[in-house]
Design a protein around this motif. Structure first.
Motif, PDB file in Angstrom:
ATOM      1  N   MET A  11      55.453  25.467  57.715  1.00 20.62           N
ATOM      2  CA  MET A  11      56.243  24.235  57.593  1.00 20.62           C
ATOM      3  C   MET A  11      56.201  23.401  58.876  1.00 20.62           C
ATOM      4  O   MET A  11      56.587  22.235  58.865  1.00 20.62           O
ATOM      5  CB  MET A  11      57.706  24.575  57.238  1.00 20.62           C
ATOM      6  N   LEU A  12      55.721  23.969  59.977  1.00 19.27           N
ATOM      7  CA  LEU A  12      55.660  23.240  61.240  1.00 19.27           C
ATOM      8  C   LEU A  12      54.423  22.345  61.272  1.00 19.27           C
ATOM      9  O   LEU A  12      53.434  22.601  60.565  1.00 19.27           O
ATOM     10  CB  LEU A  12      55.600  24.236  62.405  1.00 19.27           C
ATOM     11  N   PRO A  13      54.450  21.309  62.125  1.00 24.00           N
ATOM     12  CA  PRO A  13      53.250  20.467  62.266  1.00 24.00           C
ATOM     13  C   PRO A  13      52.049  21.326  62.710  1.00 24.00           C
ATOM     14  O   PRO A  13      52.215  22.343  63.387  1.00 24.00           O
ATOM     15  CB  PRO A  13      53.641  19.474  63.359  1.00 24.00           C
ATOM     16  N   GLN A  45      51.813  24.686  65.163  1.00 25.28           N
ATOM     17  CA  GLN A  45      51.310  25.970  64.665  1.00 25.28           C
ATOM     18  C   GLN A  45      50.199  26.492  65.572  1.00 25.28           C
ATOM     19  O   GLN A  45      50.195  27.661  65.964  1.00 25.28           O
ATOM     20  CB  GLN A  45      50.740  25.813  63.255  1.00 25.28           C
ATOM     21  N   LYS A  46      49.267  25.620  65.876  1.00 23.75           N
ATOM     22  CA  LYS A  46      48.108  26.005  66.671  1.00 23.75           C
ATOM     23  C   LYS A  46      48.531  26.459  68.071  1.00 23.75           C
ATOM     24  O   LYS A  46      48.078  27.491  68.566  1.00 23.75           O
ATOM     25  CB  LYS A  46      47.125  24.842  66.761  1.00 23.75           C
ATOM     26  N   VAL A  47      49.434  25.684  68.696  1.00 23.32           N
ATOM     27  CA  VAL A  47      49.911  26.033  70.040  1.00 23.32           C
ATOM     28  C   VAL A  47      50.644  27.379  70.007  1.00 23.32           C
ATOM     29  O   VAL A  47      50.406  28.247  70.848  1.00 23.32           O
ATOM     30  CB  VAL A  47      50.832  24.916  70.599  1.00 23.32           C
ATOM     31  N   PHE A  48      51.511  27.568  69.027  1.00 22.62           N
ATOM     32  CA  PHE A  48      52.259  28.814  68.915  1.00 22.62           C
ATOM     33  C   PHE A  48      51.307  30.006  68.766  1.00 22.62           C
ATOM     34  O   PHE A  48      51.472  31.042  69.410  1.00 22.62           O
ATOM     35  CB  PHE A  48      53.236  28.751  67.729  1.00 22.62           C
ATOM     36  N   SER A  54      58.567  25.846  72.212  1.00 27.54           N
ATOM     37  CA  SER A  54      60.028  25.811  72.037  1.00 27.54           C
ATOM     38  C   SER A  54      60.398  25.383  70.624  1.00 27.54           C
ATOM     39  O   SER A  54      61.326  25.942  70.012  1.00 27.54           O
ATOM     40  CB  SER A  54      60.668  24.859  73.042  1.00 27.54           C
ATOM     41  N   LYS A  55      59.663  24.399  70.095  1.00 32.17           N
ATOM     42  CA  LYS A  55      59.921  23.910  68.737  1.00 32.17           C
ATOM     43  C   LYS A  55      59.688  25.031  67.711  1.00 32.17           C
ATOM     44  O   LYS A  55      60.503  25.238  66.802  1.00 32.17           O
ATOM     45  CB  LYS A  55      59.005  22.713  68.450  1.00 32.17           C
TER      46      LYS A  55
END
Length: 173
Positions: free
Chosen positions: A121-123, A127-130, A159-160
């Motif tokens: 559900m995240l942009p 997602q990629k950074v996480f 953080s998001k």
């Protein structure tokens, strides 16, 4: 042996017997117990009221009882060490099992599902950074260079994602 002779022997030898035993066992309470037991044994076994033979018998009994105590303590210590070694080995095995377990095995199916669903559900960039930071264990600088944003931007996306996951997994934390 008469009770009067026993009282005499007890008063004569009790403190000396305690000191003698304490030299070997290094425990005052145990040395008092052994001295008392030895004096009682002498009282039961001696037939003639002779101070010298009583002293020799008492020394023999004190040595034997001290030796028995020390041997028993040695057995207890060996058993204790064996238990400690066994517990240490179990702990090592548990740690190794924990290290070798894959991340999905650590989470229940439900938690994995919530994690996947929340990340989806995240942009896309978040997602990629996480994934780069948490799954591929890249540094913020490495991820920033690969994506082309600042390290502060990487921190924002991580953080998001963490906020979203904290909310989604609140029942499991």
């Amino acid at each position: 042996m008469s009770s009067r002779f026993f009282s005499y022997i007890y008063n004569l030898y009790y403190k000396k017997a305690c000191c003698f035993v304490k030299y070997y066992v290094r425990d005052e309470g145990v040395s008092e117990d052994i001295a008392t037991e030895a004096l009682l044994k002498v009282w039961r076994e001696i037939k003639v009221e002779d101070v010298e033979s009583t002293r020799r018998l008492l020394i023999t009994i004190l040595r034997n009882k001290s030796y028995d105590y020390l041997r028993h303590e040695q057995v207890k210590q060996a058993a204790f060490n064996e238990i400690c070694n066994s517990q240490r080995q179990e702990l090592r095995i548990s740690i190794c099992s924990w290290k070798e377990a894959s991340h999905c095995e650590l989470f229940s199916e439900e938690v994995c599902h919530i994690l996947t669903q929340t990340l989806a559900m995240l942009p896309e960039r978040t997602q990629k950074v996480f994934q780069m930071i948490r799954i591929h264990e890249m540094t913020y600088h490495e991820a920033a260079c690969r994506i082309g944003i600042s390290a502060k931007g990487i921190d924002y996306h991580v953080s998001k994602a963490q906020r979203a996951l904290r909310i989604a997994l609140k029942d499991y934390l």
